[in-house]
Scaffold this motif. Sequence first.
Motif, mmCIF file in Angstrom:
data_model
loop_
_atom_site.group_PDB
_atom_site.id
_atom_site.type_symbol
_atom_site.label_atom_id
_atom_site.label_comp_id
_atom_site.label_asym_id
_atom_site.label_seq_id
_atom_site.Cartn_x
_atom_site.Cartn_y
_atom_site.Cartn_z
ATOM 1 N N UNK A 1 0.822 -1.210 0.000
ATOM 2 C CA UNK A 1 0.000 0.000 0.000
ATOM 3 C C UNK A 1 0.856 1.260 0.000
ATOM 4 N N UNK A 2 0.322 2.305 -0.605
ATOM 5 C CA UNK A 2 0.914 3.627 -0.520
ATOM 6 C C UNK A 2 -0.232 4.610 -0.301
ATOM 7 N N UNK A 3 -0.049 5.559 0.597
ATOM 8 C CA UNK A 3 -1.166 6.401 1.019
ATOM 9 C C UNK A 3 -0.776 7.871 1.043
ATOM 10 N N UNK A 4 -1.784 8.702 0.812
ATOM 11 C CA UNK A 4 -1.666 10.152 0.979
ATOM 12 C C UNK A 4 -2.882 10.631 1.753
ATOM 13 N N UNK A 5 -2.649 11.461 2.753
ATOM 14 C CA UNK A 5 -3.781 12.041 3.464
ATOM 15 C C UNK A 5 -3.515 13.517 3.746
ATOM 16 N N UNK A 6 -4.624 14.244 3.906
ATOM 17 C CA UNK A 6 -4.541 15.658 4.238
ATOM 18 C C UNK A 6 -5.602 15.968 5.284
ATOM 19 N N UNK A 7 -5.220 16.775 6.265
ATOM 20 C CA UNK A 7 -6.140 17.094 7.338
ATOM 21 C C UNK A 7 -6.002 18.525 7.804
ATOM 22 N N UNK A 8 -6.685 18.841 8.890
ATOM 23 C CA UNK A 8 -6.672 20.199 9.416
ATOM 24 C C UNK A 8 -6.810 20.153 10.933
ATOM 25 N N UNK A 9 -6.338 21.207 11.578
ATOM 26 C CA UNK A 9 -6.432 21.311 13.032
ATOM 27 C C UNK A 9 -6.953 22.692 13.418
ATOM 28 N N UNK A 10 -7.676 22.759 14.511
ATOM 29 C CA UNK A 10 -8.167 24.003 15.098
ATOM 30 C C UNK A 10 -8.023 23.891 16.611
ATOM 31 N N UNK A 11 -7.620 24.929 17.324
ATOM 32 C CA UNK A 11 -7.074 26.203 16.832
ATOM 33 C C UNK A 11 -5.779 25.989 16.041
ATOM 34 N N UNK A 12 -5.259 27.067 15.447
ATOM 35 C CA UNK A 12 -4.065 26.951 14.621
ATOM 36 C C UNK A 12 -2.850 26.630 15.483
ATOM 37 N N UNK A 13 -2.085 25.601 15.135
ATOM 38 C CA UNK A 13 -0.865 25.270 15.881
ATOM 39 C C UNK A 13 0.279 26.182 15.473
ATOM 40 N N UNK A 14 1.492 25.847 15.887
ATOM 41 C CA UNK A 14 2.660 26.670 15.568
ATOM 42 C C UNK A 14 3.701 25.837 14.841
ATOM 43 N N UNK A 15 4.495 26.507 14.041
ATOM 44 C CA UNK A 15 5.663 25.913 13.388
ATOM 45 C C UNK A 15 6.849 26.752 13.820
ATOM 46 N N UNK A 16 7.582 26.259 14.829
ATOM 47 C CA UNK A 16 8.612 27.088 15.429
ATOM 48 C C UNK A 16 7.955 28.211 16.216
ATOM 49 N N UNK A 17 8.292 29.460 15.867
ATOM 50 C CA UNK A 17 7.695 30.614 16.539
ATOM 51 C C UNK A 17 6.537 31.221 15.752
ATOM 52 N N UNK A 18 6.258 30.686 14.551
ATOM 53 C CA UNK A 18 5.218 31.282 13.704
ATOM 54 C C UNK A 18 3.979 30.391 13.710
ATOM 55 N N UNK A 19 2.788 30.978 13.869
ATOM 56 C CA UNK A 19 1.567 30.179 13.833
ATOM 57 C C UNK A 19 1.242 29.715 12.419
ATOM 58 N N UNK A 20 0.672 28.534 12.300
ATOM 59 C CA UNK A 20 0.163 28.044 11.023
ATOM 60 C C UNK A 20 -1.289 28.493 10.917
#
Length: 329
Positions: free
Chosen positions: A100-119
């Motif tokens: 099998x090979x898979x691809x998925x896409x999702x979302x989160x709320x509230x917006x998390x952070x990537x380092x010091x910058x919010x996504x």
Amino acid sequence: VDIQLFRPAIDTKGLFTLDAVQPLAHLALSLRSNLSYAYRPLVLSGNPQGGTWCSDGTSNCQFGDATYQFSRYRVDHLVTGHLGGAIGLFKRFEIGFGFPIAFWRGSTEPSPTLGDAPLELGRTSALGLGDPMLHLKAKFVGEPRFGVALGSRLTVAFPLGRDDAFLGSGRFRVTPVLLAERHFWRRRIQLLLNVGGHFRFGGETEPWVDQRQCPLPGTGALAECGTGRTLETTHHLFYGAGIGITVVRRRLEFIAEFNGQSGFNGLFDLDPEGPLVSAHEVLAGLRLRFMRRTFFEAGVGMGLNGGDQNVQYGSPRFRAYFGLSIEAT
């Protein structure tokens, strides 16, 4: 954690995901390619663990207000391709494989952070190989057109898929399954029953917990904004039942099936605050034979999850399935 409940059958002797007792003829080959799409196979929702977030950008709301923002973690789209094959041996055994090979896409709320910058959009995704599988099927006794035929299937899955990205379980999975098959009405109706267990060994045994950090409104300080819900891929009881009805002999078959799994330590997720370990769904569709030994399959399904929040990870709100198989003797 592996959120893919749909695993195709070894060959076209069975249904979509359920295997038949009857193996391929001696040295007969079967090649299968499948594609499945699942809409929201995972949805977690709850109160943020470390603070209050409001849709108006403040933290002044309270639980029950229209502006109160729940914490959510969703896998919105999951697409899985599967390449498999099998060979029959001595009219009683069959050896097969699956990649099998898979691809998925999702979302989160509230917006998390990537380092010091919010996504700002809170997007998350993954692409990669799942856990490859090796199958061995054996016929025990009986003929399905005269009574109940019994057999078994043993599957070993190898932990090559990323277990930190919902692509694999991170452990060896051994799945012994008891197979039962019965035919009626001059073999125009096929009934299948598969019952077994998923047993996982080695690797990490810690559950996955929805823990994220998000900037608190008005302060910018980071706080836990995940739901705190837990997913566990431990040992599972596996089961499935299905029917195949020949509409046009040697041309067209209607297929319907039910399949699911439940954890031995938390049957059917009955505890609303407990770990999520179960998944169930129904499927229905058609199998068309053309060019004598070439088969095309298409079906749709839905998860039996009682809603879309915190219940039965792996069972989607909607599923579509397509497959192409070629058999050679």
